[in-house]
Design a protein around this motif. Structure first.
Motif: not given
Lengths: 195, 738
Positions: A103, A142, A144, A148, A151, A168-172, A174-175
């Protein structure tokens, strides 16, 4: 011409066949135009073409001879400059590059792909991104996150002035932003955390 | 006699004039006999006749004019001069007298001229006689003098404020003039008197306040303010018009309180903060009463209150932290006495300030809110590594278990439990509390350490009320399980007595628990001694006869065993855990055993073996002797049965200290929270179908708020996870929408 490239055991063109093909059309197998060609052929996995994919793909490109193939290369290359097509090719790359049945995309492969893709469409933060992933994340990517990221590269300016921390950015991602700010890489204005 | 002679105007008026003069004389106080009824009749009839004569002799219009002129003449010639020459209070008295006279004059004259009212005036819709009369006074006297009058009145009021005695009745009469002169409207009173009076009042109190604020302490100032308000109210009831009350009080409050509110409340040694610190309940009540009437007046008070409570609470936390850090290092993980004391003190603090809210602040919602917020701030601070949720659970445990550190009467226990449950409302990690409580409840139930069944049920009821049925359903299940287990046991004993041949020879009591309700326990594959293995088999068979669909998992770590130890001096009964018993029984077949041998034979982990061997050889009762005889267990030690052991009791209990469950509890709760967040997100999205990111997070936080405060980052992670698992997807056009 198909016959030369075709694998002797299956109705597929595999890695060897692809090398031959590249030789014939005078393109480096690592060249990003191969990705664009694969996209046209709707290839399922990298380093292989099924008979159907190949034949239909060539038809769609209007190629019926080796000369025509060589002629088409510059056109295909130009498609990568188109914003919209680039996005489609970029998104396509995820499923194409990952292992069948998985996946997520292995980190090394992802980094390789990103470096390739962002050489074409320049994104100044690509090196930092790859470094960050190797230092802090070390896991597969992933779908997603993959999507993203484009984007992010497209909309957020490299000084991070317009980054919305509460979006709503993916957690990664943000990190990643935190990582950049921590290391003083970007002294951009922090968007209002206290919304 | 019957033939009416036409009365000529001059003649008739002459006659009337005599009557008018007579009236004036009476009013002036000159010696003049009163009007007789005959006099009255004559005057009335004269008017009547003059009005009913045929033209050109009907003199209604002229008489109407002359009526008015009479007043004008009198006022200009007598009334005004006398008023002009007087001042201040004397003027006021004169005015009152003249007004009173005037009213009398109007009354009488209008009676004489009454016929005009009936026809002439009515027909021409002219102002009536009464009105004309009053209007004369207004236009001539009032118009000229009202300013002076007003100033005189205000000056008297200010004198009274300074403490002098004034003639209140006089003022009332004067102010009545202002009211009556309006003839039904209040505008003269309001515009010509009240407005300036209010301005003057404001200026007066402003001056006073600016002095007091510098000299007086907060309580003293408040006392003065309260007194002033009382006096002003009093003033209104005695001589001002009642409609002035709200406006007057508002001005006073504004000048004394609103303007100086901040300075007053924040006065260094006597302001709100100090009053709270010194428990000055009366002063605080006064403060509440005064500031309640000012718009937004209570906001700063409630803020100071909240700050104060927060500071006190945080100080308690620090106190407990300091005390805890002075403890011995090895006792760090165990929630100790200091923490218990801390919880007690928090309860006391809550009681104290709740009383304030109820009494001083008359249950006002603003203060309830302030108290709640203050407690929420410091109640969520842990003490030396233990979260407040854990502390609270331990506190309950101590009250509910046998031999706990609290020795209280039944009533006191009920009360305390009630208060603890109230405190729970302030803690955001309620689910953490539930887990700790459940673990401790399990210990109490399984080791029969619960002091009182009723209290156990009672607290569960309270928790249910406060936090909902889901919170307590598992715990209730646990309590019920025990009751069922007892039943089960008696069935088992019946079964044994019916089948004496399979009796294992040892008394066995089994407690069957429903897995879902109880905390999860790891079950180790302990190698049981042969005798016990038989027991397990027998019970298993029995259980099969009851239900075929259930699977039994044995948790030996929770069992207890009574075994007889045949020591040299005497045989003693030892109450130990199953693990300890298994270890001891090994020595039936071997005299000496090494650590390794014991571990292999029992098939337990290092941790467990160390703990249990320690309890048997290095603690209070040395059932085993250890080679070397050190205080700790090492893997190279050897153990031997200590036949020389004895104690004055026949029966002793050898405790095995429980493993620290704290970490596990926190882990479990975190896991549960992840599921809860997932479930919540899915639930929200199922009903909304499409939702923006921010809103999703907000709703999630709201939904879960009853049990815990979810971390936004955690929610984000779960959303991404759900995307990967294909439960959610981003909107194609707007990546902020799902």
């Amino acid at each position: 011409m198909n016959l030369l490239w075709r694998d002797p055991y299956a109705d597929m063109i595999l890695a060897d066949g692809i090398s031959l093909l590249c030789n014939d059309i005078q393109v480096d197998p690592q060249d990003i135009v191969m990705l664009a060609i694969s996209w046209h052929m709707k290839a399922a996995t990298m380093c292989e073409f099924s008979k159907q994919e190949f034949v239909c793909g060539l038809q769609a490109l209007g190629i019926d001879s080796l000369e025509k193939f060589c002629e088409r290369i510059p056109f295909i290359r130009s498609e990568l400059k188109d914003e919209h097509k680039f996005q489609e090719i970029y998104n396509f790359a995820f499923d194409w590059a990952k292992e069948k049945g998985q996946k997520s995309l292995a980190l090394d492969t992802a980094i390789g792909m990103w470096q390739l893709l962002f050489a074409e469409k320049e994104w100044p933060l690509v090196e930092h991104w790859c470094q960050f992933l190797q230092a802090r994340h070390n896991k597969a990517i992933s779908r997603d996150t993959w999507f993203q990221l484009l984007e992010f590269a497209r909309t957020v300016d490299p000084a991070l002035t317009n980054y919305d921390a509460e979006g709503a950015w993916p957690y990664l991602i943000d990190e990643f932003v935190e990582y950049l700010l921590e290391n003083g890489i970007q002294k951009g204005q922090l968007s209002d955390w206290t919304h | 006699m019957n033939d009416r002679k036409t009365i000529d105007l001059e003649q008739g008026w002459d006659f009337m004039q005599k009557g008018i003069t007579k009236l004036k004389n009476i009013l002036e106080g000159l010696p003049e006999p009163q009007f007789s009824s005959e006099d009255y009749m004559m005057l009335y009839t004269t008017i009547y006749n003059m009005c009913t004569q045929k033209p050109p002799h009907d003199y209604s219009q002229q008489l109407y004019d002359k009526y008015r002129e009479s007043f004008e003449e009198y006022i200009t010639s007598a009334v005004l001069p006398s008023l002009r020459e007087k001042h201040d209070e004397f003027m006021l008295r004169e005015l009152v007298k003249r007004w009173s006279n005037h009213k009398v004059m109007v009354r009488w004259l209008s009676r004489f001229f009454h016929y005009l009212d009936r026809y002439f005036i009515a027909r021409r819709s002219l102002p009536g006689l009464n009105e004309v009369g009053l209007t004369c006074f207004r236009d001539l006297v009032y118009q000229e003098l009202n300013g002076k009058v007003r100033d005189a009145v205000i000056s008297l009021i200010d004198q009274e404020r300074e403490g002098e005695q004034i003639d209140r009745a006089l003022l009332k009469n004067v102010l009545d003039i202002f009211v009556e002169i309006g003839m039904g409207q209040m505008d003269h009173y309001e515009n010509d008197f009240e407005e300036v009076m209010l301005k003057d009042t404001a200026a007066y109190y402003s001056r006073k306040a600016s002095n007091w604020i510098l000299e007086d302490s907060c309580p003293d100032y408040m006392l003065k303010a309260e007194e002033c308000l009382k006096r002003e109210k009093d003033r209104v009831s005695h001589y001002l018009h009642f409609s002035s009350e709200p406006k007057l009080l508002e001005k006073v409050q504004h000048e004394l309180l609103s303007v100086y509110a901040t300075q007053l409340l924040e006065k260094e040694h006597s302001g709100c903060h100090a009053l709270l610190r010194d428990d000055k309940v009366e002063d605080l009540s006064r403060m509440y009463r005064l500031f309640w009437k000012i718009p937004r007046g209570l906001d700063p008070v409630s803020n100071i209150f909240k700050q104060h409570v927060t500071t006190e609470g945080t100080a308690l936390v620090k106190q407990a932290e300091d005390a805890a850090s002075n403890k011995k290092a090895d006792k760090k993980d165990v929630v100790g006495l200091q923490e218990q004391v801390f919880v007690r003190k928090v309860i006391e603090l809550h009681d104290k300030y709740m009383a304030y809210v109820n009494d001083c602040f008359t249950n006002h919602t603003l203060f309830h809110k302030a108290l709640k917020e203050a407690f929420e701030i410091f109640c969520n601070k842990g003490v030396s590594g233990s979260s407040s949720a854990e502390l609270l659970a331990t506190f309950c445990d101590n009250i509910l278990k046998k031999g706990g550190s609290e020795k209280l009467s039944d009533e006191a226990i009920e009360e305390t439990l009630e208060k603890v449950v109230k405190l729970l409302a302030y803690i955001s990690d309620k689910d953490l509390f539930a887990e700790f409580y459940r673990k401790k409840l399990a210990r109490r139930l399984l080791f029969d350490k619960s002091a009182n069944d009723e209290h156990e049920r009672s607290i569960l009821t309270k928790l249910k009320q406060q936090c909902g049925g889901q919170f307590t359903s598992k715990m209730e299940g646990m309590v019920t399980d025990l009751t069922l287990a007892k039943e089960n046991q008696s069935n088992f004993e019946e079964y044994l007595s019916n089948n004496p041949n399979i009796n294992p020879g040892i008394d066995l009591t089994v407690t069957v628990l429903t897995t879902g309700f109880w905390p999860s326990y790891k079950s180790f594959d302990l190698n049981l001694p042969a005798e016990m293995v038989k027991c397990v088999e027998v019970f298993r068979e029995f259980y099969q006869t009851k239900t075929k669909h259930r699977k039994l998992t044995w948790i030996y770590s929770l069992g207890t065993c009574n075994i007889n130890g045949k020591f040299d001096q005497k045989t003693m009964e030892l109450i130990v855990t199953t693990y300890q018993a298994s270890a001891l029984l090994l020595f039936n077949t071997s005299d000496t055993l090494s650590y390794q041998e014991i571990m292999t034979q029992l098939n337990l982990s290092d941790d467990d073996v160390v703990r249990l061997l320690h309890s048997l050889s290095c603690a209070k009762y040395k059932i085993l002797t250890k080679e070397p005889n050190t205080k700790t267990i090492t893997p190279t030690d050897h153990f031997e049965f200590n036949s020389k052991f004895t104690d004055k009791m026949r029966r002793i209990k050898i405790p095995l200290p429980p493993v620290d469950e704290k970490k596990k509890v926190i882990e479990d709760v975190d896991k549960d929270r992840r599921y809860a967040i997932d479930a919540s997100i899915v639930r929200i999205m199922k009903s909304r179908k499409v939702l923006g990111y921010q809103q999703l997070v907000m709703e999630c936080v709201e939904q879960l708020g009853r049990m815990f405060k979810p971390d936004v980052k955690a929610i984000k992670k779960r959303i991404e996870d759900l995307i990967t698992r294909d439960y959610l997807e981003r909107d194609k056009d707007n990546p902020n929408i799902f």
